[in-house]
Design an enzyme around this catalytic site. Structure first.
Site, PDB file in Angstrom:
ATOM      1  N   CYS A 167      -8.670   3.126  10.263  1.00 42.65           N
ATOM      2  CA  CYS A 167      -9.080   3.811   9.034  1.00 42.65           C
ATOM      3  C   CYS A 167     -10.353   4.624   9.229  1.00 42.65           C
ATOM      4  O   CYS A 167     -10.496   5.707   8.677  1.00 42.65           O
ATOM      5  CB  CYS A 167      -9.263   2.818   7.900  1.00 42.65           C
ATOM      6  SG  CYS A 167     -10.425   1.508   8.239  1.00 42.65           S
ATOM      7  N   CYS A 168     -11.313   4.080  10.010  1.00 38.06           N
ATOM      8  CA  CYS A 168     -12.634   4.705  10.020  1.00 38.06           C
ATOM      9  C   CYS A 168     -12.688   6.062  10.721  1.00 38.06           C
ATOM     10  O   CYS A 168     -13.257   7.008  10.170  1.00 38.06           O
ATOM     11  CB  CYS A 168     -13.668   3.747  10.592  1.00 38.06           C
ATOM     12  SG  CYS A 168     -13.876   2.259   9.588  1.00 38.06           S
ATOM     13  N   GLU A 222     -13.649  -7.992   4.203  1.00 35.49           N
ATOM     14  CA  GLU A 222     -14.406  -6.731   4.309  1.00 35.49           C
ATOM     15  C   GLU A 222     -15.042  -6.437   2.955  1.00 35.49           C
ATOM     16  O   GLU A 222     -14.898  -5.358   2.379  1.00 35.49           O
ATOM     17  CB  GLU A 222     -13.458  -5.598   4.707  1.00 35.49           C
ATOM     18  CG  GLU A 222     -12.668  -5.923   5.987  1.00 35.49           C
ATOM     19  CD  GLU A 222     -11.611  -4.866   6.321  1.00 35.49           C
ATOM     20  OE1 GLU A 222     -10.919  -4.407   5.404  1.00 35.49           O
ATOM     21  OE2 GLU A 222     -11.506  -4.503   7.505  1.00 35.49           O
ATOM     22  N   HIS A 262       0.785  -1.235   0.000  1.00 36.11           N
ATOM     23  CA  HIS A 262       0.000   0.000   0.000  1.00 36.11           C
ATOM     24  C   HIS A 262       0.818   1.286   0.000  1.00 36.11           C
ATOM     25  O   HIS A 262       0.374   2.295   0.562  1.00 36.11           O
ATOM     26  CB  HIS A 262      -0.947   0.003   1.220  1.00 36.11           C
ATOM     27  CG  HIS A 262      -1.860  -1.172   1.249  1.00 36.11           C
ATOM     28  ND1 HIS A 262      -2.123  -1.965   0.147  1.00 36.11           N
ATOM     29  CD2 HIS A 262      -2.603  -1.710   2.256  1.00 36.11           C
ATOM     30  CE1 HIS A 262      -2.957  -2.913   0.482  1.00 36.11           C
ATOM     31  NE2 HIS A 262      -3.256  -2.808   1.739  1.00 36.11           N
ATOM     32  N   ASP A 286      -1.576  -0.344  -7.262  1.00 34.80           N
ATOM     33  CA  ASP A 286      -1.610  -0.679  -5.835  1.00 34.80           C
ATOM     34  C   ASP A 286      -2.703  -1.690  -5.503  1.00 34.80           C
ATOM     35  O   ASP A 286      -3.755  -1.714  -6.135  1.00 34.80           O
ATOM     36  CB  ASP A 286      -1.845   0.592  -5.005  1.00 34.80           C
ATOM     37  CG  ASP A 286      -1.348   0.414  -3.572  1.00 34.80           C
ATOM     38  OD1 ASP A 286      -0.151   0.658  -3.345  1.00 34.80           O
ATOM     39  OD2 ASP A 286      -2.143  -0.004  -2.703  1.00 34.80           O
ATOM     40  N   GLY A 287      -2.436  -2.491  -4.491  1.00 33.09           N
ATOM     41  CA  GLY A 287      -3.441  -3.423  -4.002  1.00 33.09           C
ATOM     42  C   GLY A 287      -4.639  -2.722  -3.391  1.00 33.09           C
ATOM     43  O   GLY A 287      -5.727  -3.288  -3.316  1.00 33.09           O
ATOM     44  N   HIS A 288      -4.453  -1.497  -2.922  1.00 35.59           N
ATOM     45  CA  HIS A 288      -5.563  -0.716  -2.374  1.00 35.59           C
ATOM     46  C   HIS A 288      -5.674   0.563  -3.185  1.00 35.59           C
ATOM     47  O   HIS A 288      -4.876   1.469  -3.059  1.00 35.59           O
ATOM     48  CB  HIS A 288      -5.329  -0.402  -0.900  1.00 35.59           C
ATOM     49  CG  HIS A 288      -6.580   0.020  -0.168  1.00 35.59           C
ATOM     50  ND1 HIS A 288      -7.463   0.950  -0.677  1.00 35.59           N
ATOM     51  CD2 HIS A 288      -7.097  -0.382   1.032  1.00 35.59           C
ATOM     52  CE1 HIS A 288      -8.465   1.112   0.186  1.00 35.59           C
ATOM     53  NE2 HIS A 288      -8.269   0.313   1.217  1.00 35.59           N
ATOM     54  N   CYS A 334     -16.033   3.062   6.569  1.00 32.28           N
ATOM     55  CA  CYS A 334     -15.239   3.597   5.453  1.00 32.28           C
ATOM     56  C   CYS A 334     -15.856   3.258   4.104  1.00 32.28           C
ATOM     57  O   CYS A 334     -15.696   4.005   3.135  1.00 32.28           O
ATOM     58  CB  CYS A 334     -13.822   3.030   5.486  1.00 32.28           C
ATOM     59  SG  CYS A 334     -12.795   3.744   6.770  1.00 32.28           S
TER      60      CYS A 334
END
Lengths: 660, 660
Positions: free
Chosen positions: A421-422, A324, A143, A193-195, A342
């Protein structure tokens, strides 16, 4: 090759936050909470000064990378993104209202970030401190571009807010470096990117700087995704099979990060929900700026799949804890749900971008649904506790109990997360709420959300100031007053008639205005005239308590009903109704009494209903019985808005109720 | 110290299978299938000669350990148990009916097993071939005593069937070796196996040999379990943290293998279901042979928890795929269920042992429930396909799809498993079905199951032969004829009035016999008289289609009903009713038509009902709608016995149906 369109689509630009002053009873609380509590609290958390919460290490990582402290990297490989999202939230707060003390903290942090940047422009504390030799060797899992994207968003936002270029220059140099590393040209990494995140960030950087190199790079990341052979598999082989995470799935489960197919060939929402929604946001951005119709068509196709088959009534998306992720069509379990906060924020981003291109009320309807239910519900009334997962049915006995399929469900909001993250995502969304209310398309000013305040916008060269007042979401009387309209020329004001609304009426300066096929366009009532200062448009959207049913193929909701009033989805809580909520049945002819309760949960409209409840005391005993089922007794039950649940301790909660 | 009782409880002995000849239309099919198809097919599978199935390696492992072949161990660490369970099934077949060809194969296999035994008595191919230095170093995970237990059961059964001592001697030497290794005395391992089984096996070995050393050893394993400090943790530390399975949980998750507390202190069924049920079976055996009332009380406590809070209507137990385990009270999801076939077999073992001690119909009711629904349903009509997991609600779209919470659910039976515990377990249970029908307690002969045939039993010294005839489970007329009663003295015949039965009647030689508090005892009608040859007892248990409801706290079944007729639980299948079974509603006043269909699924009684079905074609579109829910239309639906599902290809299935 895809994406050869070079003309922009006609699309609305971002609305600067200093042009939208929010004055709204419902939202002021949250925005002030972000300013007074959430952002300061998160700054403490990022500095590891919240004793009872999981440590973050995020600020310290930058200090170590900058050479200001000694030590080891701490946290997730993408820990930097928490800093970036916090900084972005700060930027929005400053853009709406300057605050020298806060700005000083941010400037200090930016100085550290600048020091952590390497000479070639590279910026990532994990790979600077912990694995300096492994940069760009594991895009699937590590990431770096995701973190880069968040830092770019922060740099752009901080520049827009303050005019200060320091972080913008840092991220521009980083983007230039990324551009030198990635691409299909020989000697470059043909990766991504993977994300997803870098794509939308590069479009923002292009919009802020005008440098088309960033738009081209963003488009490259969109187009390259899912090309064969798999870049992740190539990198995995080059690493000799070494993975960052123990599961190691991210390099081989290509559906998880939506690299199983080129983006235009993807037919269904699949994989990690936040990734998909950030990807779609970036795709819409690239489509808007390049005029790429095939990309826009791909956005619409996946939008349709999400909102017509894979979205909870609360605007939650991603129904599976594993990955997720999105599941299959109509698989929307209420109790083992994921519905990450998110992901709903990502859905709002995507909806906003689609609205900028195509002002259709379907996008604003979903934006409103996610915002007023899952996103506001993701944060406690005190601004210090957050839901990562947003269930629609909770039995606290199940959470953390023997059955691990409920492990991810928390019956109360948590302080802070190792993977945090959230909370900063909620902060940056609420701090920038002014961006989501209006767009301008051609000579029309669209109002998408009913949030009070004053907005100064330019409509086809005409400087217009509009004042919105309402008591939304508690009642549906919305007043739009033209405060300023310089040119005196005709322009359109378009107001959304929400999808949930069955009865709406409109007046202009007190005179009724018909709502019909001629005056309605894509879900908006549009009135074109030479609007003058003092002109008043009043919209009234009726807000009766409404029964909502699910598509018949949603097995989890068969025979069940949910209540909605205005944009708010309601739920039953144990605090009002005692335990065993599944024993409650709502007769089809039950009447509802909606009433404002100013002292409850910050002031809400609650709903009382005459319901039926199983006479469980009549149960003859045993686990199974051939005795007639116990009868039902009359019982008054009380519903509260879903967003307000779990603010009164642990207890059961349920959105969907059996109907008879 | 526990278990100091030294007197046996009065308890029924095992009924030898050569004294019970089953002649029963329903069961003959399955028993013949075991003899003609299942056992031969499994022999091929164990020899890796079923091309399309997962290889077993089990026979070859013994040949390698015996020095007859070269090669590596293949399969699970407990692969030996498949051989033992197969051999045990063969023994039961031979006990009921000698078969020289089959016996020759078994003798040959026993010769190999004997060669694989080490000089000190140790017998386990994994540790002989693959990790010879690691014997007894990982009891939590490596199941040497579990495998030993199964081999002991096989040795005892083969001796009882054939009188041949070779395998009995092998397992006795092995048990002697185990006795020299395990115990609380200094220098011994104060341990016990991660998978219970040895306990019940040692009691069988004691019963077959009369050697009390084996009973003491079995009692030791029962008593030592759960003592502190944890033996598994000690061994884990001694291994330097090395685990056999990647998860490594088994050594530290003490609830998983029921070693979190001493067995008498365990309050709720928890952890791996098969382990718990084998443990309880062994506990009941030890209690019966030692007169240990505290142990029997512990058995009753956990029995009550299982059957009153954690058992599916099908007799399935263990509702969680994680750990193949029990969950919390009333957590009985129908679609993510585990309900392993082996766990229901374990429940039958446990019920049988309790019945031997205490002839109470509650034990036989559960035995019947598990047998006629989950266990028979675990095998296909062709005897070559098996369910490991037995769901009560299946949507094939969910199985193997994106949502991994359904990964363990198979919509059709599978050929063979890498972990092949269930198929040979079904075989050994069905092959020994004659053991489960009758017990003798004092001067009473109890009939627990209604399975036709002739049984020759000794009742208080009186040689009695009883002939049972019925068309069970399709109708409830059961005839018991006394064929022989040598002594001419009075004794009791007790017949179970099933728990599901609301209306029963009894005649003796055609004369009505009242069923009341005087004649009923613990759920059995008991008639004591000097039974003479030719005397006939006729029992009639009415079998109307019955609506069954779940305890109100079973959230998964709220508002739902299941149908049962006699001992059989029914289900809806897509093959009869089309897809979207969740759209079907059964009105409270719906009438049922039960009728025999001789050509369907081997001959069944199916049930037709006038139901309601959602008019899904009226759905206005979209995922959520405030339009009134679509109405219902009349539709005839058809139910089939649960055990017969999934014999007509992939399709939806549901046991519980919404009721209105």
């Amino acid at each position: 090759m895809y994406g050869t369109g070079t003309d922009k689509m006609v699309h609305s630009a971002r609305v600067p936050l200093n042009q939208v002053q929010i004055q709204d009873e419902f939202w002021n609380y949250y925005i002030q909470l972000v300013r007074d509590v959430v952002v300061p609290y998160q700054w403490e958390a990022l500095n590891d000064r919240v004793g009872s919460a999981e440590p973050s290490g995020a600020v310290r990582n930058f200090k170590i990378a900058a050479g200001l402290e000694q030590g080891d990297f701490y946290g997730m490989v993408f820990q930097d993104s928490d800093i970036a999202k916090w900084l972005e939230a700060v930027a929005y707060l400053l853009e709406a209202k300057r605050d020298p003390a806060l700005e000083e903290i941010a400037d200090g942090l930016i100085d550290i970030i600048a020091l952590a940047q390497q000479d070639d422009g590279y910026l990532n504390t994990y790979f600077t401190v912990k694995e300096p030799g492994q940069k760009w060797t594991n895009l699937a899992e590590c990431h770096e571009l995701y973190c880069a994207g968040h830092m770019i968003e922060a740099g752009v936002a901080y520049f827009q807010a303050t005019g200060k270029r320091k972080l913008l220059d840092v991220v521009s140099r980083f983007a230039d470096h990324i551009d030198s590393v990635f691409g299909t040209e020989p000697g470059k990494l043909a990766g991504y990117d993977g994300h997803q995140e870098i794509e939308l960030a590069l479009v923002k950087l292009y919009q802020a700087t005008g440098n088309e190199r960033y738009l081209r790079l963003g488009r490259y990341f969109v187009d390259q995704r899912g090309q064969k052979p798999s870049f992740y598999q190539i990198q995995l082989d080059e690493r000799g099979g070494k993975t960052h995470w123990p599961s190691g799935n991210e390099a081989v489960d290509l559906e998880y990060n939506q690299s199983h197919l080129p983006v235009r060939e993807q037919e269904k929402a699949i994989g990690h929900a936040v990734r998909l929604l950030y990807m779609l946001t970036g795709m819409a951005d690239v489509a808007a700026e390049t005029g790429d119709k095939s990309l826009l068509a791909a956005c619409r196709k996946l939008w349709d799949n999400i909102v017509s088959r894979q979205m909870y009534i609360t605007g939650g998306v991603g129904s599976m804890p594993q990955g997720e992720a999105f599941s299959f069509d109509y698989d929307l379990p209420n109790d083992t749900v994921y519905a990450e906060t998110c992901a709903s924020i990502g859905l709002i981003f995507f909806a906003q971008r689609m609205l900028r291109i195509a002002p259709e009320s379907q996008f604003a309807d979903v934006m409103e649904r996610a915002l007023y239910n899952t996103v506001v519900g993701g944060m406690s009334r005190d601004g210090k506790h957050f839901f990562y997962v947003n269930p629609l049915e909770v039995d606290p006995k199940a959470c953390g109990g023997a059955n691990r399929k409920y492990d991810h469900i928390k019956p109360v909001r948590q302080e802070w997360f190792g993977c945090a993250c959230c909370p900063p995502n909620v902060a940056r969304l609420l701090a920038s709420l002014g961006e989501y209310i209006y767009t301008v398309q051609g000579n029309t000013l669209y109002t998408h959300l009913y949030i009070g305040g004053e907005a100064a916008l330019e409509v086809a060269g005409n400087k217009v100031t509009l004042k919105q007042t309402s008591n939304y979401p508690w009642d549906g009387k919305i007043k739009l007053e033209v405060i300023r309209a310089e040119a005196g020329e005709a322009f359109g004001l378009a107001v959304r008639i929400p999808g949930w609304c069955k009865e709406a009426s409109l007046t202009v300066n007190g005179a009724g205005y018909p709502l019909n096929d001629q005056t309605m366009i894509n879900g908006y009532a549009r009135i074109e005239r030479a609007w003058q200062p003092g002109d008043i448009l009043e919209l009234r959207v009726e807000m009766p308590v409404t029964r909502i049913y699910s598509h018949p193929l949603v097995r989890a909701n068969a025979g069940k009903v949910a209540l909605q009033r205005g944009p708010l989805v309601y739920c039953l809580e144990q605090a009002d109704n005692g335990p065993h909520l599944h024993e409650i049945v709502l007769p089809r002819d039950a009447e509802f009494r909606a009433g404002k309760e100013d002292s409850l949960l910050g002031g809400i409209v609650s709903i009382e209903a005459e319901a039926l409840r199983l006479r469980d005391e009549e149960w003859p005993g045993g686990l199974y019985s051939s005795e007639p089922a116990p009868g039902m007794k009359n019982d008054t039950v009380k519903f509260i808005p879903y967003y307000a649940w779990a603010n009164r301790g642990e207890g059961e909660m349920s959105v969907w109720v059996r109907e008879q």
